[in-house]
Every structure is written in C-alpha cells, then in structure tokens.
Design an enzyme around this catalytic site. Structure first.
Site, PDB file in Angstrom:
ATOM      1  N   GLU A  43      -4.330  51.073 -43.165  1.00 39.76           N
ATOM      2  CA  GLU A  43      -3.603  52.324 -43.617  1.00 39.76           C
ATOM      3  C   GLU A  43      -4.457  52.937 -44.685  1.00 39.76           C
ATOM      4  O   GLU A  43      -4.060  53.769 -45.574  1.00 39.76           O
ATOM      5  CB  GLU A  43      -2.096  52.233 -43.911  1.00 39.76           C
ATOM      6  CG  GLU A  43      -1.560  51.837 -42.552  1.00 39.76           C
ATOM      7  CD  GLU A  43      -1.798  52.408 -41.283  1.00 39.76           C
ATOM      8  OE1 GLU A  43      -1.517  53.722 -41.472  1.00 39.76           O
ATOM      9  OE2 GLU A  43      -1.770  52.272 -40.395  1.00 39.76           O
ATOM     10  N   THR A  48     -10.722  57.546 -41.243  1.00 41.29           N
ATOM     11  CA  THR A  48     -10.653  59.018 -41.602  1.00 41.29           C
ATOM     12  C   THR A  48     -12.201  59.311 -42.256  1.00 41.29           C
ATOM     13  O   THR A  48     -12.745  60.230 -42.015  1.00 41.29           O
ATOM     14  CB  THR A  48      -9.599  59.442 -42.469  1.00 41.29           C
ATOM     15  OG1 THR A  48      -8.281  59.277 -41.789  1.00 41.29           O
ATOM     16  CG2 THR A  48      -9.537  60.929 -43.029  1.00 41.29           C
ATOM     17  N   ARG A 178      -3.950  59.044 -35.846  1.00 39.53           N
ATOM     18  CA  ARG A 178      -3.847  57.512 -36.485  1.00 39.53           C
ATOM     19  C   ARG A 178      -3.705  56.700 -35.094  1.00 39.53           C
ATOM     20  O   ARG A 178      -2.775  56.901 -34.512  1.00 39.53           O
ATOM     21  CB  ARG A 178      -2.739  57.384 -37.352  1.00 39.53           C
ATOM     22  CG  ARG A 178      -2.558  56.014 -37.680  1.00 39.53           C
ATOM     23  CD  ARG A 178      -3.570  55.617 -38.652  1.00 39.53           C
ATOM     24  NE  ARG A 178      -3.604  54.173 -39.023  1.00 39.53           N
ATOM     25  CZ  ARG A 178      -4.482  53.172 -38.482  1.00 39.53           C
ATOM     26  NH1 ARG A 178      -5.271  53.453 -37.740  1.00 39.53           N
ATOM     27  NH2 ARG A 178      -4.211  51.986 -38.994  1.00 39.53           N
ATOM     28  N   ASP A 200     -17.265  50.490 -39.549  1.00 39.39           N
ATOM     29  CA  ASP A 200     -15.801  50.668 -39.807  1.00 39.39           C
ATOM     30  C   ASP A 200     -14.965  49.389 -38.945  1.00 39.39           C
ATOM     31  O   ASP A 200     -15.182  49.192 -37.791  1.00 39.39           O
ATOM     32  CB  ASP A 200     -15.234  51.972 -39.492  1.00 39.39           C
ATOM     33  CG  ASP A 200     -13.637  52.207 -39.482  1.00 39.39           C
ATOM     34  OD1 ASP A 200     -13.014  51.451 -40.471  1.00 39.39           O
ATOM     35  OD2 ASP A 200     -13.169  52.920 -38.718  1.00 39.39           O
ATOM     36  N   GLN A 204      -6.092  45.838 -40.645  1.00 35.11           N
ATOM     37  CA  GLN A 204      -4.690  44.703 -40.348  1.00 35.11           C
ATOM     38  C   GLN A 204      -5.305  43.205 -40.663  1.00 35.11           C
ATOM     39  O   GLN A 204      -6.264  42.862 -40.202  1.00 35.11           O
ATOM     40  CB  GLN A 204      -3.829  44.951 -39.215  1.00 35.11           C
ATOM     41  CG  GLN A 204      -3.212  46.342 -39.326  1.00 35.11           C
ATOM     42  CD  GLN A 204      -3.781  47.527 -39.200  1.00 35.11           C
ATOM     43  OE1 GLN A 204      -5.019  47.604 -38.718  1.00 35.11           O
ATOM     44  NE2 GLN A 204      -3.251  48.433 -39.519  1.00 35.11           N
TER      45      GLN A 204
END
Length: 292
Positions: A43, A48, A178, A200, A204
């Site tokens: 998060e 993005t 998301r 990327d 988590q």
C-alpha cells in the site's frame, strides 16, 4: 569429404559470429541500461508509480488495456462500500433509516447474488444512497480503524459514471485502481536515449521472498513510503503500524549486502492525502515523542 568438412567449418564459424554479435549487442544494451527497483511495504504506492511511468514515457494505456481494468475497478468500488458498511456494523454506528439498513445488508451478505462483478445501475443507486447516509459518513471518517483503500471515495463518488452502458475506464480510473501485486512486473522505457527498466514487486510480507530474484545489477532502489499511512495498520496482521513497518523495512534494505554500492532514493508518496489527514490526526499516534 575434405570439401564437405570445410563447408561445415565455414557454416559453424558464421553461426558463431552471429551469436557473438547478438551477445555483444545485448551486452552493450545492458551496459547502457538503468535498472530501477521499486521497493516498499504494501500500500505504499509502488504500482501507481509504475503506471505513471507508463503514462508519461510509453504513451499511456490504450483502450483495450483500460478495459482490462474494469473488473478491478468494479471490485474496488463494491468492496469499498462493503468495507464501510461492515465497519458501521462493527463500530455500532446506526444508519438513518430501516430502508438504508436493508440496503446495507445486501453489501455484506455474500450469498445473496447481489454482486456478480459488474456495477449495475441498481448497485450504483444503492451505493449513492448509502454514501449520503450520515452513519456511513461517520464510519468513513473512522477508516483508520479498519482496512479501506485510498480510492474508496473517488470510486464511490464516480459510481454513476462507472455504471453507464459502454463505460471505458479513464487513465485516472486506472491509476486509482488497486490490485495486489504478485510476482514481478517490469516496465522498460527510454529517456534521451537512456534505457530504463523499472521493476515492481509486491510489498506484502508474503511477496518479499521474491525480492532477491530482482537484486542483481540494480542501479538504484526507489523505496516508497506512504506519508498518509502513519495512523493505519498493515493488511497482513491489522496490528502493526504501517509507518513503523516502512521504517523497519527501509533500514533492512539500506543495510543489505546486496545494495552496498547501490544508490537509494527515498520516495515519500501520497503527500496530498497526508496534507488532508495531518489537520485531523496528530503524528503522535505514530511517533509518541513527537512534540512539533
């Protein structure tokens, strides 16, 4: 026979030269390639940033690519209202009317067949009705007490547009979407004849074991931290403060043997959300000794 052997040697030599040429060309490209590794906790906004690089340097998302995000956007929208409704129940926040309570119940009953993956006009009307309920607004204002995506308000307030026939996501819709990053995603782009490869990986905890596969030949690590998440808990355990997790992880990455000669770029993300939140939530919820 000797002639045949000479021909084979000649052919073999030609093949070797071609292989060497290809290898040298790849080596030359690699020498001019800048490998950027996006790291950070879940998060933190890494994906993005990767999407923004595609928009800025690779002509963005074409219509087919944007359409592929519809299901993610619909699930984000419905899931956002479901999370808020569930929070209202858990926090014992009453809704304005019995009719709204019946509408809210449809969002948390997963066996009623209400949501089939699409945002229908009926669902859009129900989401709008609930969003205008003071109880739902009160639960939304307490979103630091449960898990809710940053894009919740954006999608909920756009829900009538999402329900329109022939809806095609905009690039802004795609940016806001998301989905948990699993595996490794690479985006390659060129700036002034310099080739950049942006890598990327999922943030988590369950995804971090895959990070080591990306550590070789890294030019720079871009470590992302979401400034606005100083009062939020991790999705993984719903206990650990997200900012504390980012600080621990950043220290670990900076001291890794893999990155002794690698430049570190600290990217402080979600500044707009931070500026909005800091007026309501003090930093002391994260840093107890802060007295600024």
């Amino acid at each position: 026979m000797a002639c045949c052997g000479a021909e084979k040697d000649k052919e073999g030599s030609k093949v070797n030269k071609e292989i060497s040429k290809i290898l040298n060309e790849e080596k030359r490209k690699k020498a001019n390639e800048v490998k950027l590794l996006l790291l950070g906790a879940g998060e933190s906004g890494k994906s993005t940033i990767a999407k923004q690089m595609k928009i800025i340097h690779k002509n963005g998302f074409n219509e087919e690519e944007r359409l592929s995000y519809k299901s993610v956007i619909f699930n984000n929208t419905f899931g956002a209202m479901r999370s808020i409704v569930q929070a209202a129940y858990d926090l014992k926040i009453s809704l304005k009317s019995k009719e709204n309570m019946r509408t809210a119940a449809k969002f948390i009953d997963e066996d009623n067949g209400y949501f089939h993956g699409d945002i229908t006009p009926e669902i859009a009307n129900d989401i709008t009705t609930l969003w205008n309920d003071p109880g739902i607004q009160k639960a939304f204002q307490r979103s630091n007490e449960y898990q809710l995506t940053d894009s919740a308000q954006y999608y909920i307030e756009s829900v009538k547009r999402l329900a329109e026939e022939g809806y095609v996501p905009t690039e802004h819709d795609v940016l806001r979407s998301r989905a948990k990053t699993t595996g490794i995603i690479e985006i390659e782009f060129t700036v002034e004849k310099n080739v950049f490869k942006l890598v990327d990986v999922g943030g988590q905890r369950s995804e971090r074991k895959k990070w080591m596969h990306c550590f070789a030949d890294v030019t720079s690590v871009i470590f992302c931290v979401a400034l606005s998440e100083y009062d939020l808990k991790l999705y993984e355990d719903n206990e650990t403060n997200r900012m504390h997790e980012s600080l621990r992880l950043f220290k670990e990455i900076c001291n890794s043997k893999w990155f002794v000669d690698t430049s570190m770029i600290l990217f402080l993300n979600k500044k707009d959300l931070f500026e909005e939140k800091i007026n309501k939530v003090p930093l002391t919820v994260c840093f107890k000794d802060y007295d600024g």
